[in-house]
Design an enzyme around this catalytic site. Structure first.
Site, PDB file in Angstrom:
ATOM      1  N   CYS A 143       0.860  -1.217   0.008  1.00 57.16           N
ATOM      2  CA  CYS A 143       0.131   0.049  -0.022  1.00 57.16           C
ATOM      3  C   CYS A 143       0.782   1.199   0.080  1.00 57.16           C
ATOM      4  CB  CYS A 143      -0.823   0.038   1.348  1.00 57.16           C
ATOM      5  SG  CYS A 143      -2.037  -1.422   1.180  1.00 57.16           S
ATOM      6  N   HIS A 172      -3.380   7.384   2.171  1.00 60.15           N
ATOM      7  CA  HIS A 172      -3.754   6.070   1.796  1.00 60.15           C
ATOM      8  C   HIS A 172      -5.084   5.653   2.315  1.00 60.15           C
ATOM      9  CE1 HIS A 172      -3.931   1.846   0.915  1.00 60.15           C
ATOM     10  NE2 HIS A 172      -3.833   1.597   2.132  1.00 60.15           N
ATOM     11  N   ASN A 183     -10.052  -0.133  -0.321  1.00 61.85           N
ATOM     12  CA  ASN A 183      -8.583  -0.167  -0.143  1.00 61.85           C
ATOM     13  C   ASN A 183      -7.955  -0.429  -1.551  1.00 61.85           C
ATOM     14  OD1 ASN A 183      -5.771  -0.310   0.296  1.00 61.85           O
ATOM     15  ND2 ASN A 183      -5.963  -1.466   2.374  1.00 61.85           N
TER      16      ASN A 183
HETATM   17  N1  ACO Z   1     -18.821  -8.770   8.563  1.00 63.47           N
HETATM   18  C1  ACO Z   1     -19.139  -9.130   9.900  1.00 63.47           C
HETATM   19  N2  ACO Z   1     -18.429  -9.460  10.776  1.00 63.47           N
HETATM   20  C2  ACO Z   1     -17.051  -9.427  10.791  1.00 63.47           C
HETATM   21  C3  ACO Z   1     -16.398  -9.212   9.442  1.00 63.47           C
HETATM   22  C4  ACO Z   1     -17.297  -8.683   8.291  1.00 63.47           C
HETATM   23  N3  ACO Z   1     -16.945  -8.582   7.218  1.00 63.47           N
HETATM   24  N4  ACO Z   1     -15.258  -9.273   9.425  1.00 63.47           N
HETATM   25  C5  ACO Z   1     -14.820  -9.691  10.925  1.00 63.47           C
HETATM   26  N5  ACO Z   1     -16.041  -9.574  11.524  1.00 63.47           N
HETATM   27  C6  ACO Z   1     -16.117 -10.038  12.967  1.00 63.47           C
HETATM   28  C7  ACO Z   1     -15.079 -10.689  13.535  1.00 63.47           C
HETATM   29  O1  ACO Z   1     -15.209 -12.061  13.199  1.00 63.47           O
HETATM   30  C8  ACO Z   1     -15.505 -10.464  15.014  1.00 63.47           C
HETATM   31  O2  ACO Z   1     -16.322 -11.305  15.473  1.00 63.47           O
HETATM   32  P1  ACO Z   1     -16.090 -12.008  16.994  1.00 63.47           P
HETATM   33  O3  ACO Z   1     -16.320 -10.788  17.870  1.00 63.47           O
HETATM   34  O4  ACO Z   1     -17.242 -12.669  17.073  1.00 63.47           O
HETATM   35  O5  ACO Z   1     -14.978 -12.661  16.853  1.00 63.47           O
HETATM   36  C9  ACO Z   1     -15.667  -8.921  15.043  1.00 63.47           C
HETATM   37  O6  ACO Z   1     -16.212  -8.755  13.722  1.00 63.47           O
HETATM   38  C10 ACO Z   1     -14.517  -7.843  15.315  1.00 63.47           C
HETATM   39  O7  ACO Z   1     -13.519  -8.152  14.360  1.00 63.47           O
HETATM   40  P2  ACO Z   1     -12.286  -7.291  14.633  1.00 63.47           P
HETATM   41  O8  ACO Z   1     -11.250  -8.102  13.465  1.00 63.47           O
HETATM   42  O9  ACO Z   1     -11.878  -7.153  16.068  1.00 63.47           O
HETATM   43  O10 ACO Z   1     -12.806  -6.020  13.995  1.00 63.47           O
HETATM   44  P3  ACO Z   1     -12.363  -4.512  14.000  1.00 63.47           P
HETATM   45  O11 ACO Z   1     -13.076  -3.554  14.785  1.00 63.47           O
HETATM   46  O12 ACO Z   1     -10.782  -4.620  14.248  1.00 63.47           O
HETATM   47  O13 ACO Z   1     -12.204  -4.332  12.469  1.00 63.47           O
HETATM   48  C11 ACO Z   1     -10.838  -4.115  10.478  1.00 63.47           C
HETATM   49  C12 ACO Z   1     -11.538  -5.090  11.301  1.00 63.47           C
HETATM   50  C13 ACO Z   1     -11.867  -3.284   9.561  1.00 63.47           C
HETATM   51  C14 ACO Z   1     -10.349  -5.101   9.553  1.00 63.47           C
HETATM   52  C15 ACO Z   1      -9.885  -3.147  11.180  1.00 63.47           C
HETATM   53  O14 ACO Z   1      -9.321  -3.840  12.049  1.00 63.47           O
HETATM   54  C16 ACO Z   1      -8.962  -2.317  10.409  1.00 63.47           C
HETATM   55  O15 ACO Z   1      -9.425  -1.709   9.560  1.00 63.47           O
HETATM   56  N6  ACO Z   1      -7.714  -2.687  10.284  1.00 63.47           N
HETATM   57  C17 ACO Z   1      -6.533  -2.077   9.485  1.00 63.47           C
HETATM   58  C18 ACO Z   1      -6.844  -2.632   8.113  1.00 63.47           C
HETATM   59  C19 ACO Z   1      -5.707  -1.806   7.181  1.00 63.47           C
HETATM   60  O16 ACO Z   1      -5.427  -0.735   7.386  1.00 63.47           O
HETATM   61  N7  ACO Z   1      -5.209  -2.541   6.221  1.00 63.47           N
HETATM   62  C20 ACO Z   1      -4.084  -1.393   5.508  1.00 63.47           C
HETATM   63  C21 ACO Z   1      -3.173  -2.042   4.898  1.00 63.47           C
HETATM   64  S1  ACO Z   1      -3.659  -3.199   3.597  1.00 63.47           S
HETATM   65  C22 ACO Z   1      -2.115  -3.378   2.676  1.00 63.47           C
HETATM   66  O17 ACO Z   1      -1.047  -2.927   2.981  1.00 63.47           O
HETATM   67  C23 ACO Z   1      -2.475  -4.272   1.424  1.00 63.47           C
END
Ligand code: ACO
Length: 325
Positions: free
Chosen positions: A115, A252, A282
């Site tokens: 990214c 980004h 993204n």
């Molecule tokens: N739909 C519904 N529920 C979901 C989904 C989905 N798509 N995905 C995960 N969940 C659930 C999980 O299973 C979990 O359930 P549980 O509590 O029963 O176990 C719950 O939602 C919470 O999951 P978390 O992973 O803790 O959710 P979080 O609030 O952290 O959000 C996210 C997840 C959106 C991925 C966030 O952590 C994030 O944006 N992280 C950064 C990602 C990023 O910036 N990437 C950039 C770099 S990419 C690159 O370099 C290629």
């Protein structure tokens, strides 16, 4: 004192035609529109058509940037393409774009920093221009990132999209002050200790497959806000400017919550932040030039504005570029 500056002469972008809404994602994995919007700010993303490759997206964005710059493609002496999703393992996708533009001179190569790729590519281009290695550089960020997704993994497949953006950088003259047009400062970082937080579980040398994206979302999130704020402060310290001087912050586009968190941390009001993650998802290396082009074409970014770009991605890699438009 007269110095060489890398000035943005033109910008362009390209998105595949097919829009995939969150509603459509609910037919693929167990998710909801509410969950995706609340956690990420994403409403829809574009997905490349069958037979549409990274080079096709890149070439369209490149043509738009060249037209915007008002130059002849033959003036370009270097093409740097940032991508994680090349058409083939080799040759570099940049060479295919070079051929598509009818250019047979100069150099064309790819940069891989996930990214952060566009920030890396811009920084390399700026260095080439300032040291006299190049005069007119086409810098592209292009991805068909959805081809790396595991469509059974709801924690990653809802986050990403495909697209491309490009800029033409040309050598210009400056006075060596922050009033100059062009790139004022650029900073790159990486730290391989954290590479397992965000990676692809395949590759030519390991599995001989492309692999799929794996991510510890929470960990990435935590490091992203800190690293991004650090590299922004680095850019400000290097130029003696402050957050109040920034006209537009073009980050980004990974997650709206990261962007809001970063803006707050560095004291930037939300109205100065260009946010396109809602429409693009993204798009990895394509996200910064896609957001940049959006804000130029809708008239927000104007000649003379101070623009801050940043990215953070797998590796981890991260960096910032501060420029005057
Ligand atoms: N739909 C519904 N529920 C979901 C989904 C989905 N798509 N995905 C995960 N969940 C659930 C999980 O299973 C979990 O359930 P549980 O509590 O029963 O176990 C719950 O939602 C919470 O999951 P978390 O992973 O803790 O959710 P979080 O609030 O952290 O959000 C996210 C997840 C959106 C991925 C966030 O952590 C994030 O944006 N992280 C950064 C990602 C990023 O910036 N990437 C950039 C770099 S990419 C690159 O370099 C290629």
């Amino acid at each position: 004192m007269s110095i060489i500056r890398s000035v943005v002469a033109g910008c362009g972008s390209y998105l595949p035609a097919r829009i995939v809404t969150n509603q459509e994602m609910t037919t693929i994995v167990d998710t909801t529109d509410d969950w995706i919007v609340e956690r990420t700010g994403i409403h829809e993303r574009r997905i490349a058509a069958e037979g549409e490759f990274t080079s096709h997206l890149a070439l369209n964005a490149a043509k738009a940037a060249i037209a915007d710059a008002g130059i002849d493609a033959q003036e370009i002496d270097t093409i740097i393409l940032a991508t994680t999703t090349p058409d083939q393992t080799f040759p570099a996708t940049a060479v295919t774009v070079q051929m598509g533009l009818g250019i047979h001179h100069g150099a064309a190569f790819d940069v891989q920093a996930v990214c952060s790729g566009f920030i890396y590519a811009l920084t390399i281009a700026d260095t080439f221009i300032r040291c006299g290695q190049a005069k007119t550089v086409l810098v592209i960020g292009a991805e068909t990132f959805t081809r790396l997704l595991d469509w059974t993994d709801r924690t990653t497949c809802v986050l990403f999209g495909d697209g491309a953006g490009a800029v033409v950088l040309t050598a210009g003259e400056g006075e060596g002050t922050t009033a100059d047009r062009g790139i004022l400062t650029a900073h790159l970082h990486s730290d391989g200790r954290l590479k397992e937080k965000l990676y692809v579980d395949g590759g030519p040398s390991t599995t001989q497959t492309t692999g799929h994206v794996r991510m510890e979302g929470r960990e990435v999130f935590r490091h992203a806000v800190v690293n991004i704020a650090d590299t922004i402060n680095e850019a400000l310290a290097a130029t003696g400017l402050t957050a109040a001087d920034i006209d537009w912050f073009v980050p980004h586009q990974a997650n709206k919550r990261i962007l809001d968190g970063t803006a707050k941390r560095i004291g930037l009001p939300p109205e100065k932040v260009v946010i396109t993650v809602g429409q693009h998802g993204n798009t990895s290396a394509a996200s910064v030039p896609l957001a940049l082009d959006t804000a130029i074409k809708d008239g927000r970014i104007k000649r003379g504005d101070l623009v801050l770009l940043e990215a953070m991605g797998g590796g981890f890699t991260w960096g910032s570029v501060l420029l005057r438009w």
